[in-house]
Structures are given as structure tokens and as C-alpha cells.
Design an enzyme around this catalytic site. Structure first.
Site, PDB file in Angstrom:
ATOM      1  N   ASN A  94      41.221  27.630  36.286  1.00 20.66           N
ATOM      2  CA  ASN A  94      40.988  27.462  34.593  1.00 20.66           C
ATOM      3  C   ASN A  94      39.402  27.084  34.300  1.00 20.66           C
ATOM      4  O   ASN A  94      38.714  26.815  35.161  1.00 20.66           O
ATOM      5  CB  ASN A  94      41.825  26.252  34.288  1.00 20.66           C
ATOM      6  CG  ASN A  94      41.283  24.787  35.143  1.00 20.66           C
ATOM      7  OD1 ASN A  94      40.400  24.066  34.875  1.00 20.66           O
ATOM      8  ND2 ASN A  94      41.958  24.435  36.270  1.00 20.66           N
ATOM      9  N   ASN A 103      57.275  30.143  43.459  1.00 21.46           N
ATOM     10  CA  ASN A 103      56.447  31.272  42.652  1.00 21.46           C
ATOM     11  C   ASN A 103      55.151  31.425  43.052  1.00 21.46           C
ATOM     12  O   ASN A 103      54.304  32.188  42.672  1.00 21.46           O
ATOM     13  CB  ASN A 103      56.739  31.240  41.224  1.00 21.46           C
ATOM     14  CG  ASN A 103      56.436  29.866  40.711  1.00 21.46           C
ATOM     15  OD1 ASN A 103      55.532  29.264  41.135  1.00 21.46           O
ATOM     16  ND2 ASN A 103      56.654  29.869  39.631  1.00 21.46           N
ATOM     17  N   ASN A 104      54.634  30.553  44.448  1.00 23.88           N
ATOM     18  CA  ASN A 104      53.221  30.585  44.689  1.00 23.88           C
ATOM     19  C   ASN A 104      53.029  31.740  46.004  1.00 23.88           C
ATOM     20  O   ASN A 104      52.058  32.167  46.216  1.00 23.88           O
ATOM     21  CB  ASN A 104      52.492  28.998  45.353  1.00 23.88           C
ATOM     22  CG  ASN A 104      52.440  28.305  44.117  1.00 23.88           C
ATOM     23  OD1 ASN A 104      52.641  26.962  44.499  1.00 23.88           O
ATOM     24  ND2 ASN A 104      52.325  28.703  42.944  1.00 23.88           N
ATOM     25  N   CYS A 132      47.783  32.830  35.287  1.00 24.56           N
ATOM     26  CA  CYS A 132      48.389  33.673  36.231  1.00 24.56           C
ATOM     27  C   CYS A 132      49.834  33.588  35.941  1.00 24.56           C
ATOM     28  O   CYS A 132      50.787  34.383  35.968  1.00 24.56           O
ATOM     29  CB  CYS A 132      48.235  33.512  37.611  1.00 24.56           C
ATOM     30  SG  CYS A 132      46.631  34.031  38.335  1.00 24.56           S
ATOM     31  N   CYS A 183      20.768  24.054  33.867  1.00 26.39           N
ATOM     32  CA  CYS A 183      19.741  24.187  34.530  1.00 26.39           C
ATOM     33  C   CYS A 183      18.472  24.708  34.040  1.00 26.39           C
ATOM     34  O   CYS A 183      17.777  25.279  34.742  1.00 26.39           O
ATOM     35  CB  CYS A 183      20.368  25.181  35.596  1.00 26.39           C
ATOM     36  SG  CYS A 183      20.386  26.926  35.015  1.00 26.39           S
ATOM     37  N   CYS A 237      62.636  31.980  23.279  1.00 26.07           N
ATOM     38  CA  CYS A 237      61.437  32.937  24.275  1.00 26.07           C
ATOM     39  C   CYS A 237      61.529  32.064  25.523  1.00 26.07           C
ATOM     40  O   CYS A 237      62.609  31.611  26.163  1.00 26.07           O
ATOM     41  CB  CYS A 237      60.427  32.490  23.478  1.00 26.07           C
ATOM     42  SG  CYS A 237      59.575  31.029  23.287  1.00 26.07           S
TER      43      CYS A 237
END
Lengths: 471, 102
Positions: free
Chosen positions: A197, A135-136, A254, A315, A429
Site C-alpha cells: 500500500n 486466498n494468499n 491485489c 532527502c 455487488c
């Protein structure tokens, strides 16, 4: 029929082992090619801009005719770059002398890596700890089917080497952590964030600030993408823009929300472009501006974003964020989400309010009177569902309770005709999280015997019906 | 993210007198688009309203926006802005939460 099934199994099995063997051979070829390339470099046969070791004889020969170090092979390979008046020999030489690290060999990293290898970056690093999955493939175009189940770093490195064997490809087959990030990043000039992420994004940005590296940051989800260059030319870092991490509910993946394959492809290409501009010192990098890509509306907006924040904790002027603090910073705690996102596994219910997919299957096979409510969104239900399940998406559960009541009644009448048998209520589900939430609310609303199917449709596919599609 | 994203009108100030209100366009991106179901929306606020006031009105209309309120970039007419900036007639206020996917 039986022997057909066995044949198919045997063929599939043989295909799998042949593919694995082919992938092994491919990766050995790439490794040997790289080795050969380095050996010739050492001998000065094919001087590469990134290598300090160039035989003096060839060096002087070259300097007699040109004021650059491009070999005839390089001139030929990169001729279309050299023909560009605004790029030319100087920018190509800069590129050949530069090093770029791409963190993540997924949807963004795939095209970014291919272009960076093709264009002649001197040294190209790849960080990833994941393996290639089926599924990639719709978006991670650097990987081929032969590499399914194998490390993405290996797959991406082999693809990059097959595009350009003269580029030094460095494989970092490990998860990026505060413990290894400083050491890895310090070996590169430009960092490309192609992760998926929030904690990784904060960690990568902070590490770039601490080491003073420009960061080309891209992101894509659904039908939208974002791109900007952080920590460069007085521009902001990720924290200047987003000092407070988004709540976990707002961090979509995703794997949950979906993504149109070409969308990260476009952002990844733009990341390669920005990295090339910085590495070759041409043009105006996308610093202090953010590009917003809207695939549905076919619109690209470029928004001016804030400059470096003097208040920034990392920073800013008063910041004392050091390498030591970076090493000790807990990015998972800061963002409340894991660095290697894996599907959430809630455990909200007592054991007697749950049932395994196997046990549910047995009950169905025994003809038990029951109603199965599937609480996934309607567009998930359209992909695949269990027979006779009733789709009531979680957000509308409360409003649609009467439907459950009447379905239970109908089932009781159908099965028991007059007996006092009561129909069971099960909830399912995709992975078994929303079903628990649904059962919690059902209990509160009087359906006290409602139970959820542990692990959802994924466990059904794993434990009951291996032919049941997963997505 | 739904395929159909609609545009909707919202009057934050129903009793708007002539000249005392400004009409702006709000642009939603990423998670803000999911939460509102809209990609853009015209909005009327009293003149002198700040981006902060606009956000308050939006959260009142779409309570789920509260989720991302602490983590977004605001842009007024395609330029970074703070919540204290005053919005003017025909301004475009963009609400940009970060995307982290890849």
C-alpha cells in the site's frame, strides 16, 4: 445423508485441530533449532560471521589456514557461491556479516525471504501483522496450509529456519508504524519494501532516508511489476520520484484488482537479488534505474529514473526532515489511505434504501416480485452470482436502464397478472459499496424505490448461505 | 487489467504538414494501461511539442488519465524526462504511474 454430513464435519474439525497442533510443533521445533544454534554460537562451536563471539582457539586455528571466518559447514553449504569468481569468499563473508529487513511477508516477501535465508544473510528480520489466508496461498509461497489463520511472521520465520537454521531470524509481529519503524530499521543494513500500500511505501522510504539505509523497493499488481533501489549511491528516494501521492482511486489492491501469483514472485526474487548485491557489495545495484516487468508481453524494460531531487521534501538539500518529524508525520492523511488496507465500507444511503441479505432472502423465499441487479464487472459475475440476478456493471448502468425497466415489467406481469403490484428493485455487488453508488444513481434516474443489499455477496455468504463462494 | 490490450492510432494534429510534425510512440504502464485500455499507441504531434503538450493531448483523448497526472514518472527513450522536454521523431514516451500492490 445426515450422518454423512456429521461425519464430514467431525473429520474437518479433527483435521483443523491436528493441523493447528502440527503448526505449533513445527514452530516450536524451529524456535528450538534457533535456540540451539545460538547456544552453539556462544560456545564458539559453530562460528557465524554475524556473531562477534567466536572462541579465540578456533579463531586462531582458522586464521592459521585461511584469511576468512567460514566454518567447514559454511564452506560446504555456500560452496556454489564460493565457486563464483565474481562472488566468492569475500562476498559470502560480507553477506554473513550483514542484516536485511523484509517488510511484508506476502507475495513479494515470500520468495525474497526464502532466498535471503537460503543465501546466508547473517540476520534476517520479518515485519508483518497479518495472518495467513487461503486466498494468499496462490502467490505467498512461503506459507503452508497448516499455517492458515496463524500470523504470517510465524509462518515465514518457520519456513526460513527450515531452509537455513544457521541464519538468525528475527520476528517483528507488529504493524509498521512511525512509532516503531525507526527502532526496527536501525537494527538492519538493508531494507526490503515488500508491502502492498501507498502510505507504507512513503513511510518506509522516509524512514530509510532519515536513517541512511538503502531501500530495495518492489511492487506488483495484475500482470505488471516494478523494482528499484532507493536512497543508495546518490540515487533518489521514493518521494523524489513521486512527490505527490497517487489519488486513492489509482491505488489498486491485489484483493480488488487481482494478481497473477508468479508476478510478485518474480519481483520478490529480484528484490532478494538486489538486497544480496548490496549486502555482499557486488555488482551494480538497480539505483537510479527502474525495472518494469510486463508479464503479458514477456518484456522487461529498464528505465533510467531521475537522480536525487535537490527539491525533495525529505532527502533534498533544503530538507529538514528529522527523526522527530518522521515520528509525527501522518502517512494515512498524506496518502488519504489506511496503512492496513481493509475493504472500504461506504455508507451513502438512508437506512430505508437498504436491506440486509437475510431480509432479502426472506422476501425471495416469500415469492416477492422483484428484480436483482448485480453491478459487479462481468468477469466477477462469471466467478459466482445469485440465481436470476441481472448483471449490469456499474459503469454501464445509465446506458442500460431500459433493461431494468423491462425486467421489472416482465416480473410484474409474471407475478401479478393484472394487479397493480409493483416489483421491487434490489442492487447487489461484492461488498456493498458499488451497490450503494448504483442505488444513488438509480434514485436520481427515477427508480426511487431501488435498494441495495448491505454488505453485498460477502454478507450473503456470511449470513445466509455459508456454502456460497467468496473470493 | 484486461487480457486484450490493443494498439490504437491517434492524430493529435490532423492537418500535419510535411516536416512540421513528429511521430512518437506512447507506452502506458500500470494504471495508465487500465485507464486507456492500451499498452502503447502511436501519436503524431507538431514538431517542437514538449512531453507536457503530449500529455495534454493524451488527457484530452482519455480524460480519465487526469486521475494520475500528478503522480507519474515520464521516460523518453527509456530515460527519465521532465514535462518540458521536446519530443523528437520516433521517440518513445513512457507513462509510468507507481504500483503499490504486493
Amino acid at each position: 445423508m445426515e450422518s454423512n454430513g456429521r461425519d464430514a464435519f467431525r473429520i474437518l474439525h479433527e483435521l483443523d485441530s491436528l493441523r493447528a497442533a502440527k503448526a505449533d510443533i513445527d514452530s516450536r521445533i524451529s524456535a528450538l533449532e534457533a535456540e540451539l544454534h545460538h547456544a552453539t554460537l556462544q560456545n564458539g562451536v559453530v562460528p557465524n560471521g554475524s556473531s562477534p563471539v567466536i572462541s579465540t582457539a578456533i579463531d586462531s586455528l582458522l586464521s592459521d589456514h585461511h584469511d576468512h571466518n567460514l566454518t567447514p559447514e559454511m564452506i560446504h553449504r555456500y560452496s556454489r557461491h564460493l565457486l563464483l569468481p565474481s562472488f566468492g569468499v569475500q562476498a559470502q563473508s560480507n553477506l554473513l556479516n550483514s542484516s536485511v529487513l523484509v517488510v511484508g511477508a506476502g507475495g513479494l516477501g515470500s520468495p525474497a525471504l526464502l532466498y535471503l535465508a537460503a543465501c546466508g544473510v547473517g540476520r534476517l528480520g520479518i515485519v508483518d501483522h497479518d495472518v495467513v489466508e487461503l486466498n494468499n496461498m496462490h502467490r505467498q509461497i512461503i506459507h503452508t496450509e497448516a499455517f492458515i489463520g496463524r500470523p504470517k511472521v510465524k509462518s515465514a520465520a518457520a519456513a526460513c529456519r527450515s531452509v537455513n537454521s544457521t541464519v538468525q531470524i528475527v520476528e517483528h509481529q507488529e504493524a509498521l508504524r512511525t512509532s516503531n519503524a525507526l527502532e526496527i530499521f536501525s537494527k538492519y543494513d538493508v531494507i526490503v519494501d515488500a508491502t502492498d500500500n501507498a502510505p507504507s511505501r512513503y513511510m518506509i522510504s522516509d524512514c530509510c532516508v532519515v536513517l541512511g539505509k538503502p531501500l530495495v523497493s518492489g511492487a506488483a499488481l495484475g500482470l505488471e511489476g516494478q523494482l528499484t533501489v532507493y536512497n543508495y549511491n546518490g540515487g533518489p528516494c521514493y518521494r523524489c520520484l513521486f512527490p505527490t501521492p497517487p489519488p486513492t482511486t489509482a491505488c489498486q489492491r491485489c484483493a480488488d484488482s487481482g494478481v497473477l501469483g508468479v508476478v510478485p514472485g518474480i519481483i520478490g526474487c529480484l528484490q532478494a537479488l538486489e538486497a544480496i548485491k548490496i549486502a555482499s557489495v557486488v555488482g551494480e545495484p538497480l539505483s537510479g534505474r527502474m525495472l518494469l516487468f510486463d508479464a503479458l508481453a514477456a518484456r522487461i524494460r529498464i528505465v533510467k529514473i531521475r537522480g536525487r531531487s535537490s527539491e525533495c521534501e525529505v532527502c533534498g538539500e533544503k530538507s529538514t526532515f528529522t527523526q522527530q518529524q518522521f515520528r509525527e508525520f501522518d502517512y494515512e492523511k498524506f496518502t488519504q489511505s489506511p496503512l492496513s488496507p481493509s475493504p472500504l465500507k461506504l455508507n451513502l444511503l438512508q437506512a430505508d434504501s437498504r436491506i440486509s441479505s437475510k431480509a432479502y432472502h426472506d422476501r425471495v423465499a416469500n415469492g416477492e416480485a422483484h428484480v436483482l441487479v448485480d453491478v459487479r464487472p462481468a468477469h466477477h459475475f462469471k466467478i459466482v452470482s445469485l440465481p436470476k440476478s441481472l448483471n449490469i456493471p456499474l459503469p454501464s448502468l445509465e446506458a442500460r436502464l431500459p433493461e431494468i425497466s423491462s425486467a421489472l415489467k416482465e416480473e410484474e406481469e409474471r407475478k401479478g397478472a393484472g394487479s397493480d403490484l409493483s416489483a421491487q428493485l434490489y442492487v447487489i455487488c461484492r461488498r456493498g459499496n458499488d451497490s450503494q453508488r448504483a442505488v444513488q444513481s438509480l434514485h436520481k434516474m427515477g427508480f426511487t424505490s431501488a435498494r441495495d443489499i448491505v454488505g453485498g455477496l460477502e454478507s450473503w455468504a456470511q449470513d445466509v448461505d455459508p456454502n456460497f463462494p467468496t473470493y | 487489467m484486461e487480457g486484450k490490450i490493443e494498439t490504437q492510432t491517434m492524430d493529435a494534429m490532423p492537418e500535419g504538414k510535411e516536416g512540421s510534425s513528429v511521430k512518437i510512440k506512447v507506452l502506458f504502464f500500470a494504471r495508465a494501461r487500465d485507464l486507456t485500455g492500451l499498452s502503447e499507441m502511436p501519436m503524431e504531434v507538431s514538431s517542437g511539442s514538449s512531453a507536457h503538450d503530449c500529455l495534454n493531448d493524451l488527457v484530452a483523448k482519455f480524460p480519465s488519465l487526469e486521475e494520475i497526472r500528478g503522480c507519474l514518472v515520464l521516460a523518453l527513450n527509456e530515460e527519465y524526462t521532465t514535462e518540458s522536454a521536446i519530443v523528437g521523431d520516433k521517440d518513445e514516451l513512457a507513462i509510468i504511474p507507481p504500483i503499490s500492490g504486493g
